[in-house]
Design an enzyme around this catalytic site. Structure first.
Site, mmCIF file in Angstrom:
data_model
loop_
_atom_site.group_PDB
_atom_site.id
_atom_site.type_symbol
_atom_site.label_atom_id
_atom_site.label_comp_id
_atom_site.label_asym_id
_atom_site.label_seq_id
_atom_site.Cartn_x
_atom_site.Cartn_y
_atom_site.Cartn_z
ATOM 1 N N ARG A 1 -45.493 -4.876 -23.461
ATOM 2 C CA ARG A 1 -46.115 -5.423 -24.681
ATOM 3 C C ARG A 1 -46.461 -6.895 -24.512
ATOM 4 N NH1 ARG A 1 -40.998 -3.816 -28.232
ATOM 5 N NH2 ARG A 1 -40.953 -2.249 -26.579
ATOM 6 N N LYS B 1 -32.864 -2.368 -15.221
ATOM 7 C CA LYS B 1 -32.682 -0.958 -15.562
ATOM 8 C C LYS B 1 -31.591 -0.347 -14.684
ATOM 9 C CE LYS B 1 -37.527 0.160 -16.775
ATOM 10 N NZ LYS B 1 -37.331 0.598 -18.166
HETATM 11 N N1 BES Z 1 -42.006 1.046 -18.847
HETATM 12 C C1 BES Z 1 -40.983 1.103 -19.808
HETATM 13 C C2 BES Z 1 -41.103 2.278 -20.747
HETATM 14 C C3 BES Z 1 -40.914 3.626 -20.184
HETATM 15 C C4 BES Z 1 -39.671 4.036 -19.722
HETATM 16 C C5 BES Z 1 -41.970 4.516 -20.172
HETATM 17 C C6 BES Z 1 -39.521 5.296 -19.243
HETATM 18 C C7 BES Z 1 -41.800 5.769 -19.696
HETATM 19 C C8 BES Z 1 -40.565 6.160 -19.221
HETATM 20 C C9 BES Z 1 -40.989 -0.150 -20.675
HETATM 21 O O1 BES Z 1 -41.375 -1.300 -20.035
HETATM 22 C C10 BES Z 1 -39.595 -0.335 -21.162
HETATM 23 O O2 BES Z 1 -38.738 -0.573 -20.355
HETATM 24 N N2 BES Z 1 -39.394 -0.231 -22.467
HETATM 25 C C11 BES Z 1 -38.119 -0.357 -23.057
HETATM 26 C C12 BES Z 1 -38.254 -1.259 -24.250
HETATM 27 C C13 BES Z 1 -36.943 -1.758 -24.803
HETATM 28 C C14 BES Z 1 -36.283 -2.685 -23.818
HETATM 29 C C15 BES Z 1 -37.202 -2.486 -26.111
HETATM 30 C C16 BES Z 1 -37.629 1.018 -23.473
HETATM 31 O O3 BES Z 1 -38.450 1.837 -23.916
HETATM 32 O O4 BES Z 1 -36.453 1.286 -23.290
HETATM 33 MN MN MN Z 2 -39.741 -2.281 -19.061
#
Ligand code: BES
Ligand code: MN
Ligand code: ZN
Length: 459
Positions: free
Chosen positions: A313, A239
């Site tokens: 997931r 990230k």
């Molecule tokens: N933990 C994050 C989702 C999240 C981000 C929740 C910010 C609340 C605030 C999750 O693991 C994630 O990174 N999801 C990605 C999925 C994508 C890579 C398909 C997302 O939502 O960008």
């Molecule tokens: Mn994530």
């Protein structure tokens, strides 16, 4: 239960617009000085207006709290939360009828919360006599459990790592007379939790699954699952800095599941409760799982890794498969699963997914009734093609980035038995700016709602 107001409690007068007016016509026992003060400061009984009346021996004669029109406090059920943060120290009692004394008292208690582990917070010692007609035991235990859930989310990862969160689960089980089992590290492979292992194997502290079962074996089986990612760097699909900053809260789903479980067990709900928490740190090292890897999940479905940042997931997939192996009557998961849910509905209104129409209706109305609101989004089958894989049964990340919260829910659905009544909450787990009863910071969203659902279904 009635409460005799102690002589040294200070009155908080609920003042509505219809009755606030000339001296005495409102029925408030105010001294002439206090009344003149209210007039001089231009107090208006609009909903949420607060005025501390000087006087008396303690320096405070009482407090005026505007409730607006008659429906004012009903529309803002946590309105008493302001008292917790804005009154001078003292013990107060409510004078006047509350629309919903339970929620009013709960709002006050939740409004008192501060995260004070690393910095003592300057909150005046304000206490409130439980308002007439409220179930004080239930509200106090609920607030205790919610505040404990908030602490878990607020704790930074160096204070709440994988092993610490696991210990929290063990302690909760023991508090309620049962003991948790833990499967960690290579044991995850031996006992067939390949996805939990893959996500967590790069971290310094080994990934694990912790679970316990509580209650009467003959009672309806309710299983709660919570995403316990103690920190989400994104993995090799790292990230950017701003997106990583708050990722200590990525165990918010686990906190919500534990909060709900805590309340249900404390109130002795007539269910057989099972709690399953997969706990990992999504970290980066030479042993990280990679984009393009393919793993066979516990359920037997092969999963291609499209993005290591779609880790929640993956760990839930193995946990949900485990949950379905003993055919629960109701299966509920909580997860800070997608950024897309926030884009769609903002931080305060988590989406939920279920194909059980009766439960969907109940969740929507209970959410409003108890001030833990949620919004239903569809498990829209045509979008399942977005998570097709050319080389495996399914991909963990959707192509195109459309409908991210829905495709994440559709991914989870593949790991849940068709016949199982299942609800998935995609929560944010955080209040970005304080609202009544919701201080800025961690919030185990939908935990109270799930308690309300279970109590409504099973008593
Ligand atoms: N933990 C994050 C989702 C999240 C981000 C929740 C910010 C609340 C605030 C999750 O693991 C994630 O990174 N999801 C990605 C999925 C994508 C890579 C398909 C997302 O939502 O960008
Ligand atoms: Mn994530
Ligand atoms: Zn995550």
């Amino acid at each position: 239960m009635t409460h005799q107001p102690a002589a040294d409690t200070l009155p908080v007068y609920l003042v509505d617009e219809a009755h606030w007016g000339d001296q005495g016509s409102d029925g408030l026992e105010l001294s002439p000085g206090a009344r003149a003060y209210a007039r001089a400061t231009g107090f208006e009984p609009k909903a949420g207006r607060l005025l501390v009346l000087p006087g008396g021996e303690s320096g405070v004669e009482g407090v005026l709290l505007g409730v607006g029109s008659d429906a004012g406090l009903a529309a803002a059920p946590f309105a008493l939360a302001k008292l917790a943060s804005e009154l001078p120290a003292g013990r107060y009692r409510i004078v006047g009828a509350l629309e919903n004394p339970d929620l009013a008292y709960l709002g006050f208690l939740l409004g008192q919360y501060r995260f004070s582990r690393f910095k003592s917070a300057e909150v005046p010692a304000v206490t409130l006599v439980p308002p007439e007609g409220c179930d004080e035991h239930t509200m106090e235990e609920t607030a205790r459990a919610v505040n404990a859930g908030r602490d878990l989310i607020n704790l930074p990862t160096n204070a709440l790592g994988v092993d610490d969160l696991a210990r929290v689960v063990h302690r909760l089980a023991e508090t309620h007379g049962c003991s948790a089992r833990e499967i960690a590290g290579d044991q995850l492979l031996a006992q067939n939790f390949p996805l939990i292992h893959a996500v967590g194997r790069a971290a310094a502290v080994a990934p694990r699954l912790v679970e316990f079962t509580w209650g009467d074996a003959r009672a309806p089986k309710v299983t709660l699952v919570g995403k316990g990612v103690v920190f989400d760097t994104g993995g090799l699909n790292l990230k950017p800095d701003n997106a990583m900053l708050l990722m200590k809260k990525d165990m918010g789903g686990a906190a919500a599941a534990l909060t709900a479980a805590d309340i249900l067990m404390t109130l002795n709900a007539p269910i057989r409760l099972r709690v399953i928490i997969p706990i990992v740190e999504n970290s980066v090292s030479g042993s990280s799982f990679r984009p393009g890897d393919v793993y066979t999940s516990r359920k037997g479905l092969s999963v291609e890794i499209g993005n290591t940042d779609a880790e929640g997931r993956l760990i839930l997939a193995d946990a949900l498969a485990l949950a379905c192996e003993d055919s629960p009557d109701l299966l509920i998961d909580f997860a800070t699963l997608t950024g897309a849910a926030r884009v769609a509905l903002g931080p305060d209104l988590p989406p939920f997914y279920t194909e059980d129409e009766a439960i969907a209706g109940e969740l929507s109305s209970l959410g409003i009734a108890i001030n833990d609101p949620v919004w239903r989004l569809p498990l829209w089958k045509p979008y399942a093609t977005m998570i097709d894989s050319k080389i495996a049964d399914i991909n963990n990340a959707g192509v195109g980035g459309f409908a991210g919260s829905i495709t994440a829910a559709l991914f989870l659905k593949r790991f849940v038995e068709e016949k199982t009544s299942w609800v998935h909450f995609d929560i944010y787990g955080w209040t970005p700016s304080a609202k009544p009863g919701r201080p800025e910071g961690g919030e185990p969203q939908a935990a109270r709602l799930v308690v309300a659902l279970i109590r409504s279904k099973y008593g």
